[in-house]
Design a protein around this motif. Structure first.
Motif, PDB file in Angstrom:
ATOM      1  N   PRO A  57       0.806  -1.232   0.000  1.00  0.00           N
ATOM      2  CA  PRO A  57       0.000   0.000   0.000  1.00  0.00           C
ATOM      3  C   PRO A  57       0.834   1.274   0.000  1.00  0.00           C
ATOM      4  O   PRO A  57       0.434   2.279  -0.573  1.00  0.00           O
ATOM      5  CB  PRO A  57      -0.823  -0.106   1.286  1.00  0.00           C
ATOM      6  N   LYS A  58       2.004   1.251   0.613  1.00  0.00           N
ATOM      7  CA  LYS A  58       2.850   2.443   0.614  1.00  0.00           C
ATOM      8  C   LYS A  58       3.386   2.736  -0.781  1.00  0.00           C
ATOM      9  O   LYS A  58       3.615   3.886  -1.144  1.00  0.00           O
ATOM     10  CB  LYS A  58       3.997   2.283   1.601  1.00  0.00           C
ATOM     11  N   LYS A  60       1.702   2.180  -3.565  1.00  0.00           N
ATOM     12  CA  LYS A  60       0.607   2.817  -4.291  1.00  0.00           C
ATOM     13  C   LYS A  60       0.376   4.246  -3.825  1.00  0.00           C
ATOM     14  O   LYS A  60       0.038   5.110  -4.620  1.00  0.00           O
ATOM     15  CB  LYS A  60      -0.681   2.009  -4.130  1.00  0.00           C
ATOM     16  N   GLU A  61       0.576   4.522  -2.534  1.00  0.00           N
ATOM     17  CA  GLU A  61       0.402   5.885  -2.028  1.00  0.00           C
ATOM     18  C   GLU A  61       1.468   6.810  -2.583  1.00  0.00           C
ATOM     19  O   GLU A  61       1.185   7.946  -2.919  1.00  0.00           O
ATOM     20  CB  GLU A  61       0.481   5.895  -0.497  1.00  0.00           C
ATOM     21  N   GLY A  62       2.688   6.333  -2.658  1.00  0.00           N
ATOM     22  CA  GLY A  62       3.789   7.165  -3.124  1.00  0.00           C
ATOM     23  C   GLY A  62       3.664   7.556  -4.581  1.00  0.00           C
ATOM     24  O   GLY A  62       4.153   8.596  -5.000  1.00  0.00           O
ATOM     25  N   SER A  63       3.018   6.730  -5.355  1.00  0.00           N
ATOM     26  CA  SER A  63       2.864   7.024  -6.786  1.00  0.00           C
ATOM     27  C   SER A  63       1.385   7.149  -7.119  1.00  0.00           C
ATOM     28  O   SER A  63       0.851   6.407  -7.937  1.00  0.00           O
ATOM     29  CB  SER A  63       3.516   5.925  -7.612  1.00  0.00           C
ATOM     30  N   ILE A  64       0.729   8.099  -6.489  1.00  0.00           N
ATOM     31  CA  ILE A  64      -0.722   8.230  -6.618  1.00  0.00           C
ATOM     32  C   ILE A  64      -1.138   8.566  -8.058  1.00  0.00           C
ATOM     33  O   ILE A  64      -2.227   8.225  -8.475  1.00  0.00           O
ATOM     34  CB  ILE A  64      -1.269   9.257  -5.612  1.00  0.00           C
ATOM     35  N   LEU A  65      -0.284   9.198  -8.821  1.00  0.00           N
ATOM     36  CA  LEU A  65      -0.593   9.498 -10.209  1.00  0.00           C
ATOM     37  C   LEU A  65      -0.059   8.423 -11.147  1.00  0.00           C
ATOM     38  O   LEU A  65      -0.699   8.086 -12.138  1.00  0.00           O
ATOM     39  CB  LEU A  65      -0.014  10.865 -10.587  1.00  0.00           C
ATOM     40  N   LEU A  66       1.080   7.870 -10.832  1.00  0.00           N
ATOM     41  CA  LEU A  66       1.722   6.894 -11.708  1.00  0.00           C
ATOM     42  C   LEU A  66       0.984   5.549 -11.722  1.00  0.00           C
ATOM     43  O   LEU A  66       0.867   4.914 -12.773  1.00  0.00           O
ATOM     44  CB  LEU A  66       3.177   6.700 -11.284  1.00  0.00           C
ATOM     45  N   TYR A  67       0.488   5.125 -10.574  1.00  0.00           N
ATOM     46  CA  TYR A  67      -0.176   3.818 -10.478  1.00  0.00           C
ATOM     47  C   TYR A  67      -1.387   3.696 -11.417  1.00  0.00           C
ATOM     48  O   TYR A  67      -1.461   2.749 -12.194  1.00  0.00           O
ATOM     49  CB  TYR A  67      -0.565   3.542  -9.025  1.00  0.00           C
ATOM     50  N   PRO A  68      -2.348   4.634 -11.414  1.00  0.00           N
ATOM     51  CA  PRO A  68      -3.475   4.509 -12.354  1.00  0.00           C
ATOM     52  C   PRO A  68      -3.046   4.600 -13.817  1.00  0.00           C
ATOM     53  O   PRO A  68      -3.636   3.933 -14.678  1.00  0.00           O
ATOM     54  CB  PRO A  68      -4.400   5.665 -11.993  1.00  0.00           C
ATOM     55  N   LEU A  69      -2.033   5.402 -14.099  1.00  0.00           N
ATOM     56  CA  LEU A  69      -1.554   5.499 -15.478  1.00  0.00           C
ATOM     57  C   LEU A  69      -0.951   4.176 -15.949  1.00  0.00           C
ATOM     58  O   LEU A  69      -1.185   3.740 -17.082  1.00  0.00           O
ATOM     59  CB  LEU A  69      -0.527   6.624 -15.608  1.00  0.00           C
ATOM     60  N   LEU A  70      -0.178   3.540 -15.086  1.00  0.00           N
ATOM     61  CA  LEU A  70       0.404   2.241 -15.453  1.00  0.00           C
ATOM     62  C   LEU A  70      -0.672   1.171 -15.603  1.00  0.00           C
ATOM     63  O   LEU A  70      -0.596   0.334 -16.504  1.00  0.00           O
ATOM     64  CB  LEU A  70       1.445   1.818 -14.419  1.00  0.00           C
ATOM     65  N   MET A  71      -1.662   1.177 -14.733  1.00  0.00           N
ATOM     66  CA  MET A  71      -2.745   0.194 -14.850  1.00  0.00           C
ATOM     67  C   MET A  71      -3.548   0.428 -16.133  1.00  0.00           C
ATOM     68  O   MET A  71      -3.956  -0.518 -16.804  1.00  0.00           O
ATOM     69  CB  MET A  71      -3.656   0.251 -13.621  1.00  0.00           C
ATOM     70  N   GLY A  72      -3.764   1.680 -16.486  1.00  0.00           N
ATOM     71  CA  GLY A  72      -4.450   1.997 -17.741  1.00  0.00           C
ATOM     72  C   GLY A  72      -3.635   1.574 -18.954  1.00  0.00           C
ATOM     73  O   GLY A  72      -4.177   1.055 -19.924  1.00  0.00           O
ATOM     74  N   ALA A  73      -2.331   1.784 -18.890  1.00  0.00           N
ATOM     75  CA  ALA A  73      -1.464   1.359 -19.991  1.00  0.00           C
ATOM     76  C   ALA A  73      -1.444  -0.165 -20.110  1.00  0.00           C
ATOM     77  O   ALA A  73      -1.444  -0.705 -21.222  1.00  0.00           O
ATOM     78  CB  ALA A  73      -0.053   1.887 -19.782  1.00  0.00           C
ATOM     79  N   LEU A  74      -1.455  -0.856 -18.985  1.00  0.00           N
ATOM     80  CA  LEU A  74      -1.515  -2.315 -19.011  1.00  0.00           C
ATOM     81  C   LEU A  74      -2.822  -2.783 -19.635  1.00  0.00           C
ATOM     82  O   LEU A  74      -2.827  -3.697 -20.463  1.00  0.00           O
ATOM     83  CB  LEU A  74      -1.373  -2.884 -17.603  1.00  0.00           C
ATOM     84  N   TRP A  75      -3.936  -2.148 -19.269  1.00  0.00           N
ATOM     85  CA  TRP A  75      -5.216  -2.545 -19.847  1.00  0.00           C
ATOM     86  C   TRP A  75      -5.238  -2.259 -21.352  1.00  0.00           C
ATOM     87  O   TRP A  75      -5.743  -3.063 -22.132  1.00  0.00           O
ATOM     88  CB  TRP A  75      -6.376  -1.818 -19.174  1.00  0.00           C
ATOM     89  N   ALA A  76      -4.691  -1.130 -21.767  1.00  0.00           N
ATOM     90  CA  ALA A  76      -4.643  -0.813 -23.199  1.00  0.00           C
ATOM     91  C   ALA A  76      -3.807  -1.838 -23.955  1.00  0.00           C
ATOM     92  O   ALA A  76      -4.165  -2.257 -25.061  1.00  0.00           O
ATOM     93  CB  ALA A  76      -4.084   0.590 -23.403  1.00  0.00           C
ATOM     94  N   PHE A  77      -2.698  -2.275 -23.360  1.00  0.00           N
ATOM     95  CA  PHE A  77      -1.872  -3.303 -23.990  1.00  0.00           C
ATOM     96  C   PHE A  77      -2.630  -4.626 -24.085  1.00  0.00           C
ATOM     97  O   PHE A  77      -2.590  -5.294 -25.127  1.00  0.00           O
ATOM     98  CB  PHE A  77      -0.574  -3.482 -23.199  1.00  0.00           C
ATOM     99  N   LEU A  78      -3.328  -5.010 -23.026  1.00  0.00           N
ATOM    100  CA  LEU A  78      -4.124  -6.240 -23.055  1.00  0.00           C
ATOM    101  C   LEU A  78      -5.232  -6.143 -24.102  1.00  0.00           C
ATOM    102  O   LEU A  78      -5.512  -7.108 -24.817  1.00  0.00           O
ATOM    103  CB  LEU A  78      -4.736  -6.519 -21.675  1.00  0.00           C
TER     104      LEU A  78
END
Length: 98
Positions: A57-58, A60-78
Motif C-alpha cells: 500500500p505504501k 501505491k500511495e507514493g505514486s498516486i498518479l503513476l499507479y493509475p496510469l500504469l494500470m491503464g497502460a496495461l489494460w490498453a496493452f491487453l
C-alpha cells in the motif's frame, strides 16, 4: 485471500478461453465475439486485481498518479492483444469485416 480469488479468476478465464477455442466451429461469429469479450473482461479483472493486491500500500500511495496510469497502460496493452491477436484466432476474417 483476495490474491487467491484473482488467481482463480485468471485460471477460469484461461480455461473458458481454451474451451471456446475448441468449440469455435459450432457457434456464430457474434456469439464468439461477445463471449470472448466477456472472457477478456474476466482475465483483465484478474490481472489487475492480482497486481493491485500484490503491491505494498505504501508503494501505491507514493505514486498516486503513476499507479493509475500504469494500470491503464496495461489494460490498453491487453486490449490491443485481444483485438489484434485473440479475436482473429476465433474469427479469422474479423479484421476484414471492420
Amino acid at each position: 485471500m483476495a490474491r487467491r480469488l484473482y488467481t482463480i479468476l485468471i485460471v477460469i478465464s484461461l480455461g473458458l478461453g481454451y474451451y471456446l477455442y475448441s468449440i469455435r466451429e459450432t457457434h456464430s461469429k457474434i456469439f464468439l465475439i461477445v463471449l470472448s469479450g466477456i472472457i477478456f473482461t474476466f482475465l483483465s479483472m484478474g490481472i489487475h486485481g492480482l497486481i493491485a493486491h500484490s503491491l505494498n500500500p505504501k508503494t501505491k500511495e507514493g505514486s498516486i498518479l503513476l499507479y493509475p496510469l500504469l494500470m491503464g497502460a496495461l489494460w490498453a496493452f491487453l486490449f490491443f492483444l485481444f483485438v489484434f491477436f485473440i479475436l482473429p484466432i476465433f474469427c479469422p476474417d474479423f479484421l476484414i469485416q471492420m
